[in-house]
Design a protein around this motif. Structure first.
Motif, PDB file in Angstrom:
ATOM      1  N   THR A  29       0.964  -1.381  -0.138  1.00 23.80           N
ATOM      2  CA  THR A  29       0.053  -0.100  -0.025  1.00 23.80           C
ATOM      3  C   THR A  29       0.814   1.274   0.073  1.00 23.80           C
ATOM      4  OG1 THR A  29      -0.049   0.121   2.409  1.00 23.80           O
ATOM      5  CG2 THR A  29      -1.866  -1.231   1.307  1.00 23.80           C
ATOM      6  N   SER A  30       2.260   0.951   0.661  1.00 27.73           N
ATOM      7  CA  SER A  30       3.016   2.221   0.346  1.00 27.73           C
ATOM      8  C   SER A  30       3.004   2.850  -1.117  1.00 27.73           C
ATOM      9  CB  SER A  30       4.203   1.866   0.836  1.00 27.73           C
ATOM     10  OG  SER A  30       5.075   0.859  -0.131  1.00 27.73           O
ATOM     11  N   HIS A  31       3.201   2.137  -2.078  1.00 32.90           N
ATOM     12  CA  HIS A  31       2.758   2.382  -3.677  1.00 32.90           C
ATOM     13  C   HIS A  31       1.929   3.421  -3.854  1.00 32.90           C
ATOM     14  CE1 HIS A  31       5.363  -1.245  -3.982  1.00 32.90           C
ATOM     15  NE2 HIS A  31       5.955  -0.796  -4.915  1.00 32.90           N
ATOM     16  N   GLN A  32       0.614   2.843  -3.338  1.00 27.60           N
ATOM     17  CA  GLN A  32      -0.577   3.783  -3.576  1.00 27.60           C
ATOM     18  C   GLN A  32      -0.423   4.924  -2.493  1.00 27.60           C
ATOM     19  OE1 GLN A  32      -0.726   0.286  -3.260  1.00 27.60           O
ATOM     20  NE2 GLN A  32      -0.765   0.119  -5.638  1.00 27.60           N
ATOM     21  N   PHE A  33      -0.214   4.869  -1.439  1.00 27.98           N
ATOM     22  CA  PHE A  33      -0.178   6.127  -0.755  1.00 27.98           C
ATOM     23  C   PHE A  33       0.885   7.190  -1.070  1.00 27.98           C
ATOM     24  CE2 PHE A  33       1.589   8.064   3.434  1.00 27.98           C
ATOM     25  CZ  PHE A  33       0.132   8.626   3.920  1.00 27.98           C
TER      26      PHE A  33
END
Length: 410
Positions: A132-136
């Motif tokens: 989710t760090s990619h999207q965040f």
């Protein structure tokens, strides 16, 4: 924040410097070119490196490349451009390419940490949460870039995230660890599940050099090649939508604030998509990732098709835009995480976890290069519908490539 900040800046860069869509695409692709090869080569290095030092150095150099990218127009004379010498374009492409090389150190380093710190029974969920760090980061980077572009101009969209990255270097060096063994801890499988490698497995591993393991589990692994080829098309979809959708919205009539706000739904729902993909593949499909990949790829095609035909104005049109961008983010996140991440690691050996993700990442960023220049080409030649059809066709091609893995239970 120092990779996805270029998307919101593209319209302002074009207005300021007069670049064509193809030139903008090639500028963006300079990162993907170096990232593609760097991801595999740095993956091999990461398998042998200390993850703490590896990641800190990557963050530092990426920050400096962003700052130089933003400062370039201040010390390269604009008239050089007018004289037919694209000095500034070459300088910016060089900085963005250097950024790509050091960005490519991030995923292999973290993939190694995930492989060593989490066991097979928990890795899918933990990997999904980390992913989710990619999207965040995409969401935060786009919102920050959109805000500072309006307030300070497009150059600030690279300088400010670069400074933030410098601060993150300190945090990373202070908090990140390499692997359990370097801290005197046992193998995670032994700690979590009470399992240890059998003597036969240990003997086999001991007889093989790192390069032999690399050949066995990557170069001569048919499943790895299928995943790598599929990842080309995953990244055409991923970076086509992430890098170009703001420009599409602006050219269609939205202002920068409206466009970046809508784009936020793509990144936010990408977080939910990554978590859902990991959960469904672990719990619903019992560790089989391919069914989830096929479902999510179909969702990408549908989302792009709907926004392509959204000719409504006003609130209804805005709602459809947000829903489609949310769908793009949600459905792209699954294959992006699974195909070149968890599937790659689980189809090989933990000792080459970084190299496996780097190998698929190499293919993925070949797709990103094709996406950057290809999307710009199709827009220039056929308008935005050409770009949308390009992305839909890529999602369908990826589905066809992954179909054989259903029988293998991947």
């Amino acid at each position: 924040m120092t990779k996805k900040n270029i998307g919101p800046a593209l319209p302002a860069i074009q207005n300021d410097l007069g670049y064509s869509n193809l030139q903008l695409g090639l500028l963006g692709s300079s990162l993907y070119f170096t990232y593609a090869f760097g991801k595999f080569l740095n993956g091999i290095i990461a398998d042998k490196a200390d993850a703490k030092k590896f990641m800190t150095f990557a963050l530092l150099m990426s920050a400096l490349a962003n700052i130089l990218f933003g400062l370039g127009p201040y010390f390269i004379k604009p008239e050089w451009q007018a004289a037919g010498q694209p000095v500034l374009l070459l300088f910016m492409a060089l900085c963005w390419g250097i950024n790509g090389w050091f960005q490519s150190m991030g995923f292999p380093g973290i993939a190694k940490a995930l492989a060593f710190w989490f066991s097979n029974t928990e890795r899918g969920t933990k990997w999904a949460l980390w992913s989710t760090s990619h999207q965040f980061g995409t969401m935060l980077g786009a919102l920050l870039a959109g805000f500072v572009i309006v307030k300070f101009g497009w150059r600030a969209a690279f300088i400010i995230p670069g400074v933030i990255n410098l601060l993150m270097c300190i945090f990373t060096y202070a908090k990140m660890q390499d692997k359990p063994q370097t801290k005197g801890l046992p193998e995670v499988e032994e700690y979590r599940e009470g399992t240890v490698p059998t003597p036969e497995e240990e003997d086999e591993e001991a007889k093989l050099s790192y390069f032999d393991i690399l050949k066995k589990y990557i170069f001569f692994n048919k499943t790895m090649w299928i995943l790598a080829l599929a990842y080309v098309f995953v990244y055409i979809c991923r970076y086509g939508t992430e890098d170009w959708i703001i420009k599409f919205l602006v050219e269609r009539g939205d202002d920068m604030g409206e466009a970046t706000s809508k784009f936020g739904s793509l990144a936010f729902f990408g977080i939910l998509g990554a978590i859902s993909a990991g959960f469904f593949s672990d719990k619903l499909f019992k560790g089989h990732r391919t069914p989830v990949n096929l479902i999510f790829l179909a969702g990408i095609a549908v989302s792009v098709f709907v926004i392509m035909h959204n000719h409504f104005s006003g609130i209804l049109g805005d709602i459809i835009d947000v829903a489609c961008l949310a769908g793009m983010g949600f459905f792209v996140a699954g294959p992006q995480m699974l195909v070149g991440g968890i599937c790659a690691v689980e189809s090989g050996s933990k000792k080459v976890a970084s190299a496996a993700t780097g190998f698929c990442g190499l293919s993925g960023y070949i797709g990103a290069i094709v996406s950057g220049g290809g999307t710009g080409f199709f827009i220039d030649q056929f308008g935005w519908n050409g770009a949308f059809i390009f992305w839909i066709a890529s999602a369908i091609a990826c589905m066809l490539i992954l179909l054989p893995l259903l029988k293998k239970g991947v």
